[in-house]
Structure formats: C-alpha cells, structure tokens
Design a protein around this motif. Structure first.
Motif, mmCIF file in Angstrom:
data_model
loop_
_atom_site.group_PDB
_atom_site.id
_atom_site.type_symbol
_atom_site.label_atom_id
_atom_site.label_comp_id
_atom_site.label_asym_id
_atom_site.label_seq_id
_atom_site.Cartn_x
_atom_site.Cartn_y
_atom_site.Cartn_z
ATOM 1 N N ALA A 1 0.776 -1.255 -0.044
ATOM 2 C CA ALA A 1 0.099 0.131 -0.167
ATOM 3 C C ALA A 1 0.533 1.304 -0.017
ATOM 4 O O ALA A 1 0.297 1.787 -0.377
ATOM 5 C CB ALA A 1 -1.071 -0.082 1.047
ATOM 6 N N ARG A 2 2.253 1.073 0.623
ATOM 7 C CA ARG A 2 2.805 2.293 0.743
ATOM 8 C C ARG A 2 3.367 2.605 -0.655
ATOM 9 O O ARG A 2 3.144 3.236 -1.138
ATOM 10 C CB ARG A 2 4.099 1.824 1.687
ATOM 11 N N GLU A 3 4.333 1.104 -1.135
ATOM 12 C CA GLU A 3 4.525 1.791 -1.977
ATOM 13 C C GLU A 3 4.313 2.454 -3.451
ATOM 14 O O GLU A 3 5.151 3.079 -4.515
ATOM 15 C CB GLU A 3 4.688 -0.434 -2.492
ATOM 16 N N VAL A 4 2.791 1.753 -3.841
ATOM 17 C CA VAL A 4 2.506 2.607 -4.710
ATOM 18 C C VAL A 4 2.373 4.165 -4.770
ATOM 19 O O VAL A 4 2.099 4.490 -5.950
ATOM 20 C CB VAL A 4 0.380 1.387 -4.649
ATOM 21 N N PHE A 5 1.519 4.762 -3.688
ATOM 22 C CA PHE A 5 1.502 5.642 -4.075
ATOM 23 C C PHE A 5 3.057 6.549 -3.937
ATOM 24 O O PHE A 5 3.084 7.728 -4.188
ATOM 25 C CB PHE A 5 0.644 6.116 -2.676
ATOM 26 N N VAL A 6 4.408 5.561 -3.297
ATOM 27 C CA VAL A 6 5.172 6.455 -3.181
ATOM 28 C C VAL A 6 5.935 6.291 -4.830
ATOM 29 O O VAL A 6 6.317 7.487 -5.110
ATOM 30 C CB VAL A 6 6.422 5.799 -2.512
ATOM 31 N N THR A 7 5.512 5.406 -5.960
ATOM 32 C CA THR A 7 5.841 5.493 -6.549
ATOM 33 C C THR A 7 5.504 6.019 -7.752
ATOM 34 O O THR A 7 5.510 7.029 -8.737
ATOM 35 C CB THR A 7 5.202 4.465 -7.525
ATOM 36 N N LEU A 8 3.899 6.753 -7.504
ATOM 37 C CA LEU A 8 2.369 7.564 -8.493
ATOM 38 C C LEU A 8 3.415 8.991 -7.924
ATOM 39 O O LEU A 8 3.464 9.458 -8.946
ATOM 40 C CB LEU A 8 1.859 7.603 -7.989
ATOM 41 N N ASP A 9 3.652 9.268 -6.414
ATOM 42 C CA ASP A 9 4.265 10.725 -5.963
ATOM 43 C C ASP A 9 5.915 11.313 -6.671
ATOM 44 O O ASP A 9 5.678 12.299 -6.999
ATOM 45 C CB ASP A 9 4.212 10.765 -4.796
ATOM 46 N N GLU A 10 6.232 9.884 -7.720
ATOM 47 C CA GLU A 10 7.693 10.419 -7.340
ATOM 48 C C GLU A 10 7.763 10.619 -8.742
ATOM 49 O O GLU A 10 8.032 10.560 -9.837
ATOM 50 C CB GLU A 10 8.427 9.030 -7.171
ATOM 51 N N GLY A 11 6.448 9.722 -9.420
ATOM 52 C CA GLY A 11 6.070 10.333 -11.091
ATOM 53 C C GLY A 11 7.243 8.902 -11.908
ATOM 54 O O GLY A 11 7.776 9.333 -12.925
ATOM 55 N N ARG A 12 6.770 8.464 -11.295
ATOM 56 C CA ARG A 12 7.188 7.160 -11.530
ATOM 57 C C ARG A 12 5.875 6.083 -12.634
ATOM 58 O O ARG A 12 4.805 6.837 -11.978
ATOM 59 C CB ARG A 12 7.963 6.003 -10.303
ATOM 60 N N ALA A 13 5.960 4.706 -12.853
ATOM 61 C CA ALA A 13 5.237 3.965 -14.110
ATOM 62 C C ALA A 13 5.342 3.077 -12.283
ATOM 63 O O ALA A 13 5.852 2.382 -11.794
ATOM 64 C CB ALA A 13 5.744 3.870 -14.403
ATOM 65 N N TYR A 14 3.850 2.531 -11.856
ATOM 66 C CA TYR A 14 3.388 1.770 -11.420
ATOM 67 C C TYR A 14 3.483 0.448 -12.040
ATOM 68 O O TYR A 14 2.173 0.233 -12.781
ATOM 69 C CB TYR A 14 2.243 1.835 -10.281
ATOM 70 N N ARG A 15 4.119 -0.832 -11.948
ATOM 71 C CA ARG A 15 3.662 -2.131 -12.409
ATOM 72 C C ARG A 15 2.411 -2.834 -12.121
ATOM 73 O O ARG A 15 2.275 -3.268 -11.060
ATOM 74 C CB ARG A 15 4.557 -2.427 -12.928
ATOM 75 N N ILE A 16 1.641 -3.328 -12.725
ATOM 76 C CA ILE A 16 0.774 -4.057 -12.041
ATOM 77 C C ILE A 16 0.532 -5.402 -13.274
ATOM 78 O O ILE A 16 0.309 -5.082 -14.193
ATOM 79 C CB ILE A 16 -0.670 -3.372 -11.799
ATOM 80 N N ASP A 17 0.647 -6.642 -12.859
ATOM 81 C CA ASP A 17 1.029 -7.230 -14.063
ATOM 82 C C ASP A 17 -0.412 -7.902 -13.874
ATOM 83 O O ASP A 17 -1.418 -7.983 -13.125
ATOM 84 C CB ASP A 17 1.260 -8.915 -13.438
#
Lengths: 518, 271
Positions: free
Chosen positions: A227-243
C-alpha cells in the motif's frame, strides 16, 4: 417437350408431394415459423446473456496487498472527483452519491444509449438522458464515464487471495491445484517479479476458479508495504507496475480485462491531471493531439448491413431446404417404391418426365424462399422482436427491389431444383440420395456467405460468379442501391448456369444406367 | 446367323401346332435382341444375346428361365425402358428403338414388385396413368368404372394406396396396366412375391386377356404357372435362347411327360 404431359405430371406430383408431411414441413412450416422463432428466441437469449455478463460479479485473484492497493487507488480517485461527480449527477435527478442503485441504473442506461448511438433505439427515457449527457461539457462527460468505469469494476469484483483458491473441488477431473499453492508473502518476491508461479494461477484462470489475476509489487512482502509502495511510486512520477493475468478465450475473463482496463484508464487520467498540475503544465502538454473521430453510421444502418448479408444467404438455404424433400421423393423415392419403371413405361418422353418433376421441385424451392422472406419481414417490421432490438430499422422495400430480388430468386431456385433433382436421381434409395444431396448444400451456402464479408464490394468482376453475385446484389438492393450493370451480368451468369445445370440433369434423366440403378 | 447351336425343333417351331386362338401376324417380334452392360474397368456383361421370337394376338407366350437368365432385361427392352445394344423388336407395327413412345402406348406392363403411389388413391393412380396415355377424362372415368367392377375393387377406389392389402394393390396394378386397353401385355414375373389369392388375380387376368384377343408375354420361373397359361414358351438361359416351342414340344425335348424335367434337361444341355 409436351406441355400437356408436363402439366399432367406436375399436377400429380404436386398432389403427391403435398400429402407428404416432410415436404410440407420443409417447404411451409420451417420457413414460416422457424425464422421468427429463431430470431425472437435468439435475440432474447443474446440479450439475456449480455445482461448476465454485465451484472456478473467476477472473481479476481490477487497477492497480498492487491486488494488494498486497488481499493486505495479507487479511494484516491473518489476523493479527487467526488464533488465534481456529485454535481454532475445531480443534473440527472440523482440526489446523492449514496444512492448506489440509482447511480448504477443511470450508468447502465447511459452505456446502452451510447452503444445504440442514441436516437429511438434506447427508448424515450434513455434518449432524453443521452441527449442531456451529450450537452455536458466534454470534461464532465468524461468524468461521468470514468466514474461509471471505476464503480463498475469495484462493485462487481470479488478479490481473492491466491492462498484461498480451492485446492480441489470445482476443477475438471484430474486437474489439481497443488497443495503448495504459492502466496506472494510466502514467496517473498522482489518488486519487479511477475506473478507468483504463473503456471498455477494460469491454471486457476483456465479452470474458471477465478476470472483473472492481479499482482502488485510488495517490496516488504506484506500488505502495508504494498500500500505504501504504490503511492510512493506514483508521487515520485514513476510508473507503477501491475501484472494482469487473463485468458482471452474465456469470455468472462475478457470481461474482467475490459472492466479493469476501464478502471485503470480512469485512474490514469486522474493521475495525469495531478502530475500536470504539480508540474505547472497545461493539460494539453500531455495530450498534444485532439482526435475526434465521428461515426456517422447510425446503428440501424449497421444492423441493416448485417441483415442484408444474412438475407440472401438464408434465401439460398431455404430454396435448398424447400427443394430437398420433393426432389428426393420424386426420384430416389420413386425408385424405392418401384413406381419409376411404370412411369417410364408411359408413352411420354423422359424429358417430359424430367420437366414435370423439375416444375414441382422448382415451385417448392421458390415457395419456401418466398414464405421465409415474407415471414422474416413480418417478424422484423411488426415488432414481434424484443423492444429496441430492431426498432428504427428501415428497410427500403420498394416494388422495384422486390421485382429484382424475385428475378434473381427464380434462376437460383431453378439451379438448385435441377441440381438436386439430377443428383437425387442417382441414388438407389431415399437414404442413398440423401447422402449424395446433402453435401451439395456446401456448394450453395459458401458463396451465399460472402455477403457477410464486410470488405467485399460489388465490383463488376464478382458479378460473374454465380451466387456470390446474388448475395452481394441482394444486399445492395435492400439498401435501395440499384446497380444495373451488376444486375444484368448477375442475371446473365445465373441464367447461363441454370441452362447448364438443366441440360446436365436432363442428360441424367435420359441415361438408363441412372434411371434403372436400383 | 444362328447364334446358338440348338436342335431343329427349337429353330423351327411346328406351325401346324400353332396355339388355339392365336391368329394373324406377329404383334410382338424380337429380332436378334441383345443387351450388353458396361461394367467398371472396361468390363462388359452380356445380359441378353441375339434373341428372336414372335407372339400373336390371343396368344400367351411364356419366357422361362432361372434367375439371372435375362428375362427381365428382355422384357424391359420390349417395353423400351432399356434400349437394346443390338437388334431390335417391333411391337404393334412400331420399332422399339426408333418409336419408343408409340410402342409404350400399345403396351401394358406389370411386374411382381410394381409399386403404386402410396399417398394417392387407386382412382387417382388410374387417372394419372390414363392421362399420361392421352385419354380423355370421361373416357378414363368410364374405364375405371368398368375395371372396378371387373376386378371387384369399387370399395377401396378412394382409399390411399398405402392402406391397401397386397391383394388389393395387385388388382389396382392390373387395372393400371390395362387402363388404356393395350393390345400387348408384358408381364415380368407378375406373381412373384404374391400369395395364392393375389396370384389368382393375375392368373385370371392373363386368361381374360387371352379371351380379349390380346398378346401376352410373361416371364416366370414357376413351371406350374407356365403349364396352365402358356400357348408357347421360350427358355432363356445365360442370356440366350435355349428352346422355343409349344409345351408338347418341350415335353418331347425332355423325353418324358414331366415339364419340369424337360426344363431342367434344356438348362443342363444349354449352349
């Protein structure tokens, strides 16, 4: 050729054949009743299936944290857009976002109205709703659709942990999900790893235990880290991967993908807006092109195109069905009943016998086709079909189109009658003749089906191919296009084929090895 | 040319012993009839070879032979259903090869397994064939009434043929054969497959036809029938004529009184 004799023969054969229930069934009952029944039942079934699919709650397998991540994303979207959605929805008479039922109903109707392209097709209420929706600013239109997509995916999805998948049970005999069904937590996969033991999850999807699977990165191996990882990734402007795992050959699995993609597209638009805003950019910065495709074909016109292809094909099929039993009865049937020899001993020529029988089979074929067409038009135009399906369908049935269609039907029926009669004559018994005649259907059905091919146009060289030309031409006539050059070539090629087949069949009727083959 | 080697008795039937009522010229005359079927792989089967015989008015002519002898092929050639591959036949003055239509108009054909249209009534069947023979409607009605009385079938004229008993069907078949009052009757094993009563109908019919001065050709492999009905007979075996003459001549050929023995004798000494 002696017309009087042919008349005597044909009259008797009619009397005989009309007393045969099988002939009556295929010539009259089937074309008149079968089509409306198939169309009504078929369309109801398709509608029901579609409705069921829409309402279906889909099972989605996830690793630890999957559900939390998806729910978190949904919540973020809602927080961003709640007010705007509430205001927009109020315009449609829905008071609050808590009225889930009214909202769901609204989106179902809106979806249908959009699919039908508005107009009368969606019913009055829907038409009004669609019109109101269309009047909204583009952004609000989009917002409502995204709200629908987000809601739809979330409310109709049941998340299941990989660990909870059944070990046995509903699986096909012999198929077992192994005991050591892996779990992302147990596997402690790195963030970039793909699905845990994809084979096992794939098996669960294939066996329809679940409709699809989602895997999100869990760097710490637990829900909280995911749950932490997803928002950190998004807020850093990176792409969040979902398989995402799905099986395109399973329709509900495809449905899962569609819903999920709709959901993700809405999230993506939201996320994009946020990023653009944060960077102080204009929204067009990430949308350099503004493409506006407009489909000018109305839904009824599309349906007309499809039906236009179906009609000639079915006319050919029913010609064949109408000709089938009388042809067998009057040839192989006569051999089987030992009546052919007596007939051959009458002081009439064999050509007259062939002609008399031909007339009967020909009339049967034409009758079946005409009865079918009539009943089909009654079905389509009298609103026997479920409301909305074909409403607004406008057949341009001008007298000239009917005359031209008939002028094509007659030679087709003649070809079919002569061919079936000739081939059936070679059979020693009804059964044997059936075996010979049945494969002939393919000869007629395949060219009849070309009208289904959307890209095949009425090019002049196609007018020379019998049956293919009829298919294409009837389709155009139905739309009210009179292609005269194409018509004359079609008619000519059909008449040529008719003459050829008639000649061939009459030769068979003069061969004693065929006639006396008992 | 004499195709087969037979005794003088068969080549020259004794004209002095000519049948009882037979008179006038030949109504049916086969002239060297032959039929060869083309089989697969270029093989040829000779079903009938150079058959010649004749039959007069008021005469019953039997075609005798074991199964597969060529009787049916011969009769079908006479009735124009099959065309001969060699020779020809003249029936009531018309050639079977060149004037099939006219020949068929003067023939009535019946076989043991001739069928009727199951979904039509006897009256409809008779009407149909009457019309095919070019008869006028009132003439057909008149003829149907006549035949119904003669064959005692008035009760079931309107029933569907598939509801009739074998005997009834056979009577309808007889009526159909003579609806146009043909001078020549060609009967191919007319009693085969029939019970005693139905056979009786046929036998009576043949007798009556002779009374009416018709020319009757019928095939059979039953000696008893032949003995009772035939004025003259031919024995066919392996597609060729083995004997032609009267019953007495056949007995003489066999060297005894028994026709059956004589028949077998002829077959055993066939060329």
């Amino acid at each position: 050729m002696n017309l009087r004799t042919i008349g005597v023969l044909a009259r008797k054969e009619f009397k005989d054949v009309l007393r045969d229930r099988r002939t009556l069934f295929f010539m009259v009952l089937l074309p008149m009743v079968a089509m409306p029944v198939i169309m009504i039942a078929g369309s109801r079934f398709v509608k029901k299936q579609a409705a069921e699919k829409e309402q279906r709650v889909l099972q989605v397998a996830t690793n630890a944290g999957g559900e939390r991540v998806i729910t978190g994303l949904r919540d973020r979207w809602m927080a961003d857009n709640q007010v705007a959605v509430g205001l927009t929805i109020a315009k449609f008479g829905i008071d609050s976002l808590d009225d889930q039922e009214a909202i769901a109903d609204f989106f179902v109707r809106l979806g249908k109205a959009r699919q039908a392209g508005g107009g009368e097709a969606g019913g009055e209420l829907m038409a009004a709703m669609y019109e109101a929706w269309q009047k909204l600013p583009e952004e609000q239109q989009r917002l409502l659709l995204d709200y629908g997509a987000v809601n739809r995916f979330m409310s109709l999805t049941k998340f299941r942990r990989f660990r909870s998948l059944p070990k046995e049970g509903k699986l096909s005999p012999g198929v077992k999900i192994p005991d050591d069904m892996p779990d992302a937590e147990a596997l402690n996969l790195p963030p970039d790893a793909s699905l845990p033991d994809p084979e096992v999850v794939a098996l669960a999807v294939q066996e329809k235990v679940v409709h699809g699977a989602l895997y999100v990165p869990t760097p710490g191996g637990d829900e909280a880290s995911a749950a932490r990882e997803v928002f950190v990734t998004l807020d850093e402007g990176r792409a969040y991967r979902i398989d995402v795992l799905y099986d395109a050959s399973i329709s509900l699995s495809k449905e899962f993908l569609d819903r999920f993609e709709g959901f993700m597209a809405a999230l993506e638009r939201d996320e994009m807006r946020r990023r653009v805003l944060n960077e102080g950019l204009r929204s067009t910065f990430v949308a350099p092109f503004d493409l506006e495709p407009a489909d000018i074909a109305s839904a009824s016109r599309k349906l007309q195109g499809a039906l236009g292809g179906l009609l000639p094909y079915l006319i050919i099929v029913f010609c064949f069905l109408g000709a089938f039993y009388p042809a067998l009865d009057l040839t192989a049937g006569e051999k089987e009943r030992f009546t052919l020899e007596t007939l051959l001993l009458s002081p009439i020529s064999r050509l007259d016998i062939a002609a008399g029988k031909f007339v009967v089979v020909f009339v049967a074929a034409v009758t079946a086709a005409i009865l079918f067409t009539t009943s089909m038009f009654i079905t389509v135009t009298q609103g026997v079909l479920p409301e909305g399906l074909l409403a607004g369908l406008d057949f341009r049935l001008e007298p000239l189109a009917i005359v031209l269609t008939l002028s094509l039907l007659l030679p087709i029926a003649a070809v079919i009658a002569a061919l079936v009669l000739g081939v059936a004559l070679c059979g020693r018994s009804f059964k044997e003749a059936q075996n010979y005649v049945a494969p002939l259907q393919i000869l007629f059905i395949i060219p009849g089906m070309v009208a289904f091919l959307p890209d095949l146009e009425t090019e002049t060289h196609l007018a020379w191919i019998p049956l293919v030309n009829v298919s294409l031409l009837m389709k155009e006539l139905l739309k009210g296009n009179y292609l005269w050059d194409f018509y004359w070539i079609t008619l000519g090629s059909l008449l040529l084929m008719t003459a050829l087949v008639l000649w061939g069949s009459s030769l068979l009727f003069r061969r004693e090895s065929v006639l006396m083959r008992t | 040319m004499p195709p087969h080697d037979e005794g003088p008795a068969t080549r020259e039937p004794a004209r002095s012993e000519a049948p009882r009522r037979a008179s006038g010229d030949l109504v049916v005359e086969a002239r060297g009839l032959g039929k060869t079927y083309k089989g697969g792989k270029g093989q040829y089967t000779e079903a009938v070879r150079d058959l010649s015989f004749g039959c007069r008015r008021g005469e019953v002519y039997g075609l005798l032979g074991p199964n597969g002898a060529g009787k049916t092929t011969t009769l079908r050639m006479l009735s124009t259903v099959l065309s001969p591959t060699s020779g020809t036949a003249v029936i009531a003055g018309e050639d079977v090869v060149s004037h099939g239509d006219r020949v068929r108009a003067s023939i009535g054909f019946l076989s043991g397994n001739t069928g009727l249209y199951p979904r039509l009534s006897p009256r409809e069947v008779l009407h149909y064939f009457g019309r095919l023979h070019g008869m006028a409607t009132d003439h057909i009605e008149h003829r149907i009434a006549e035949l119904a009385q003669l064959l005692d079938m008035a009760d079931y004229l309107e029933k569907r043929c598939d509801k009739l008993s074998t005997g009834m069907k056979q009577k309808v078949n007889v009526a159909r054969t003579v609806i146009h009052d043909p001078p020549v009757l060609v009967l191919d094993e007319p009693t085969s497959g029939l019970d005693v009563l139905a056979s009786r109908t046929i036998v009576d019919f043949i007798h009556r036809s002779r009374e009416e001065n018709k020319c009757v050709i019928f095939s059979s492999h039953i000696m008893g029938e032949v003995r009772r009905l035939c004025d003259r007979l031919a024995i066919i075996h392996k597609g060729a004529m083995q004997f032609e003459g009267t019953l007495d001549e056949l007995r003489a050929r066999g060297g005894g009184d028994d026709l059956e023995d004589a028949f077998i004798y002829v077959l055993e000494h066939a060329a």
